[in-house]
Motif scaffolding. Structure first.
Motif, short mmCIF file in Angstrom:
data_model
loop_
_atom_site.label_atom_id
_atom_site.label_comp_id
_atom_site.label_asym_id
_atom_site.label_seq_id
_atom_site.Cartn_x
_atom_site.Cartn_y
_atom_site.Cartn_z
N TRP A 65 0.83 -1.20 0.00
CA TRP A 65 0.00 0.00 0.00
C TRP A 65 0.86 1.26 0.00
O TRP A 65 0.35 2.36 -0.10
CB TRP A 65 -0.96 -0.01 1.19
CG TRP A 65 -0.31 -0.10 2.55
CD1 TRP A 65 0.01 0.95 3.36
CD2 TRP A 65 0.08 -1.26 3.25
NE1 TRP A 65 0.58 0.51 4.52
CE2 TRP A 65 0.66 -0.86 4.48
CE3 TRP A 65 0.04 -2.64 2.96
CZ2 TRP A 65 1.16 -1.77 5.42
CZ3 TRP A 65 0.54 -3.54 3.88
CH2 TRP A 65 1.08 -3.11 5.10
N PHE A 140 -10.91 -2.49 9.73
CA PHE A 140 -11.14 -1.09 10.10
C PHE A 140 -11.93 -0.34 9.01
O PHE A 140 -12.21 0.84 9.15
CB PHE A 140 -9.81 -0.36 10.38
CG PHE A 140 -8.74 -0.54 9.32
CD1 PHE A 140 -8.67 0.30 8.22
CD2 PHE A 140 -7.79 -1.55 9.43
CE1 PHE A 140 -7.68 0.15 7.26
CE2 PHE A 140 -6.79 -1.71 8.48
CZ PHE A 140 -6.73 -0.85 7.39
N GLU A 228 -0.26 -5.58 16.58
CA GLU A 228 0.19 -4.19 16.42
C GLU A 228 -0.63 -3.26 17.30
O GLU A 228 -1.83 -3.14 17.13
CB GLU A 228 0.06 -3.77 14.96
CG GLU A 228 0.58 -2.37 14.65
CD GLU A 228 0.50 -2.02 13.17
OE1 GLU A 228 0.89 -0.91 12.81
OE2 GLU A 228 0.02 -2.88 12.39
N ASP A 336 6.06 0.99 6.93
CA ASP A 336 4.61 1.26 6.84
C ASP A 336 4.45 2.77 6.79
O ASP A 336 4.53 3.43 7.82
CB ASP A 336 3.86 0.67 8.04
CG ASP A 336 2.36 0.96 7.97
OD1 ASP A 336 1.65 0.69 8.95
OD2 ASP A 336 1.92 1.49 6.92
N ILE A 438 -6.16 7.01 3.96
CA ILE A 438 -4.76 6.61 3.89
C ILE A 438 -4.41 6.05 2.52
O ILE A 438 -3.30 6.23 2.02
CB ILE A 438 -4.43 5.59 5.00
CG1 ILE A 438 -2.95 5.26 5.04
CG2 ILE A 438 -5.27 4.32 4.83
CD1 ILE A 438 -2.53 4.41 6.20
C1 LRH Z 1 -2.55 1.51 11.30
C2 LRH Z 1 -1.47 0.89 10.43
C3 LRH Z 1 -1.60 -0.58 10.32
C4 LRH Z 1 -2.27 -0.79 9.02
C5 LRH Z 1 -2.39 0.47 8.39
C6 LRH Z 1 -2.24 0.60 6.93
O1 LRH Z 1 -2.28 2.85 11.55
O2 LRH Z 1 -0.23 1.28 10.90
O3 LRH Z 1 -0.35 -1.21 10.25
O4 LRH Z 1 -2.70 -1.93 8.65
O5 LRH Z 1 -1.64 1.38 9.12
#
Ligand code: LRH
Ligand code: MN
Length: 439
Positions: A65, A140, A228, A336, A438
């Motif tokens: 991503w 999410f 995480e 990330d 995002i």
């Molecule tokens: C959440 C995060 C997590 C994901 C996303 C893209 O803030 O860090 O790792 O899956 O970003």
């Protein structure tokens, strides 16, 4: 499997040619800088070739991503030549790997990267020297037509129907990952509340653990499960998996193949992240990292761009553990990031370079001297010992390592002179997906 368009075959050979030509032009100045640094380090009792070998062996996974344009809740601005599917994302990841030689692993996110033909995707990756690293689930965001909404949570939701849906999604990620050859699964949930009283802190965590036990039980052989944590966002008052302590507790509750993953941006400002890393190493539960940088919140900026000394101090803890042979020490390194204003390929390349820089500088720390100053309670000389490593310009080592591994001495110069973005802009008509978020 989409055939590699003729252009992109030609093009990858072109990048190789660009790398060779540009390296040729820079070889003499690199040799001079390298020789100078080698003499400097020899005086410090350091073998520069050992550091080049370590830099060549360093590995960090790239997030699929991360090659698209990122955004914020306010806006996301389109990127010319943006990859339109997981295959085009891997094409761009291949360029990052060709230039840096340290990023063969690719982390995928489901459903963003759900393959219609997993075997084809696996072969496509392998054909480019890449492999699928960690799977990432997504509970999410609701998907079109999704009845069991994640609005009020997922794995910790009060409604078992929603929890079931979220668990099944994670089980699907394990299944897809098995067919792609992945070896780990990362679970981040945004579950939490925006107001005091909205979520029962203890019951919600218990529901989360119950759900995770089912996912853990389904973990394929040889896989690791990464938990995480994040202190806020999208929930703005309480977050179920809010900090490393909660993550550590859950990892110990689940079993020996569950570990904590540290995303650098998931901590409140001024939190001593390198100390959290040291604790998780000591407790045997450090699974891996999502490297990035931030000034305020979870800004997902380029690693080493805001707090390079913090990044160095984190690698100082990691290298200290590596060199002292901590049993089972095998953290997974991943980037990330969200690239809102830069070319994602350039940001991923420079971020990978910054991680190798911090890693090599951490190997420059004179640990015997540091240990002696610590035992002698000489704080100034202890800090100076770290600063000597952090202020050593190791750029010639990083460039020599890339060159010896077939990469670019100056990866950004090669990328820009290659015209890759311009070519992809012509090849990939822009989706012009205005919006926010995002990705
Ligand atoms: C959440 C995060 C997590 C994901 C996303 C893209 O803030 O860090 O790792 O899956 O970003
Ligand atoms: Mn993350």
């Amino acid at each position: 499997m989409p055939q590699r368009p003729f252009e992109s075959v030609i093009f990858c050979e072109l990048i190789d040619q660009h790398i060779q030509d540009d390296n040729q032009a820079r070889a003499a100045s690199l040799a001079e800088d390298y020789g100078h640094l080698a003499r400097q380090l020899t005086r410090r009792g350091v073998d520069i070739d050992d550091l080049v070998r370590r830099a060549m062996a360093f590995r960090v996974a790239v997030p699929s991503w991360g090659v698209g344009a990122g955004g914020t809740r306010f806006a996301r601005f389109p990127l010319a030549g943006e990859p339109r599917d997981v295959f085009e994302k891997l094409e761009d990841c291949e360029v990052v790997f060709k230039l840096t030689r340290v990023t063969p692993g690719i982390s995928l996110h489901i459903p963003w990267d759900r393959p219609s033909d997993a075997a084809a995707l696996r072969a496509f990756a392998h054909g480019r020297g890449l492999f699928i690293d960690s799977m990432n689930s997504n509970t999410f965001q609701d998907q079109p037509g999704q009845a069991a909404s994640y609005k009020f949570g997922s794995l910790s939701h009060t409604d078992k129907v929603v929890r079931r849906h979220a668990i099944d999604h994670n089980l699907e990620c394990l299944d897809i990952g098995t067919r792609l050859g992945a070896r780990s699964h990362t679970v981040w949930i945004g579950d939490g509340g925006n107001f005091p009283g909205q979520v029962h802190f203890r019951r919600s965590l218990e529901r989360y653990l119950q759900s995770m036990r089912e996912i853990y039980a389904a973990l394929p052989d040889g896989w690791r499960l990464f938990i995480e944590h994040k202190f806020y966002e999208p929930a703005f008052y309480s977050t179920v998996l809010n900090d490393w302590g909660t993550s550590y507790h859950c990892a110990t509750q689940l079993g020996p193949r569950a570990f904590s993953l540290v995303d650098l941006g998931h901590h409140a400002p001024n939190v001593n992240v390198e100390m959290i890393v040291s604790r998780l190493i000591q407790f045997g539960k450090l699974g891996g990292f999502h490297f990035n940088d931030s000034q305020y919140g979870d800004d997902d900026l380029d690693a080493g761009s805001i707090k390079p000394f913090q990044l160095f101090l984190i690698f100082n803890e990691l290298v200290d553990a590596e060199r002292s042979g901590v049993p089972g020490f095998d953290p997974a390194y991943m980037l990330d990031q969200s690239h809102n204003v830069t070319d994602p390929i350039e940001s991923l390349v420079t971020s990978a370079v910054e991680l190798v820089r911090a890693y090599v500088q951490a190997h420059l720390v004179d640990r015997d001297a540091l240990g002696a100053y610590q035992e002698a309670n000489d704080p100034l000389m202890a800090l100076q010992t770290l600063k000597q490593a952090f202020t050593t310009d190791v750029a010639p080592i990083l460039a020599m390592a890339r060159r010896r591994a077939g990469g670019a001495i100056d990866p950004i110069a090669v990328y820009r002179s290659s015209g890759y973005r311009r070519r992809k802009t012509a090849e990939r008509p822009s989706a012009a997906r205005l919006g926010a978020g995002i990705v």
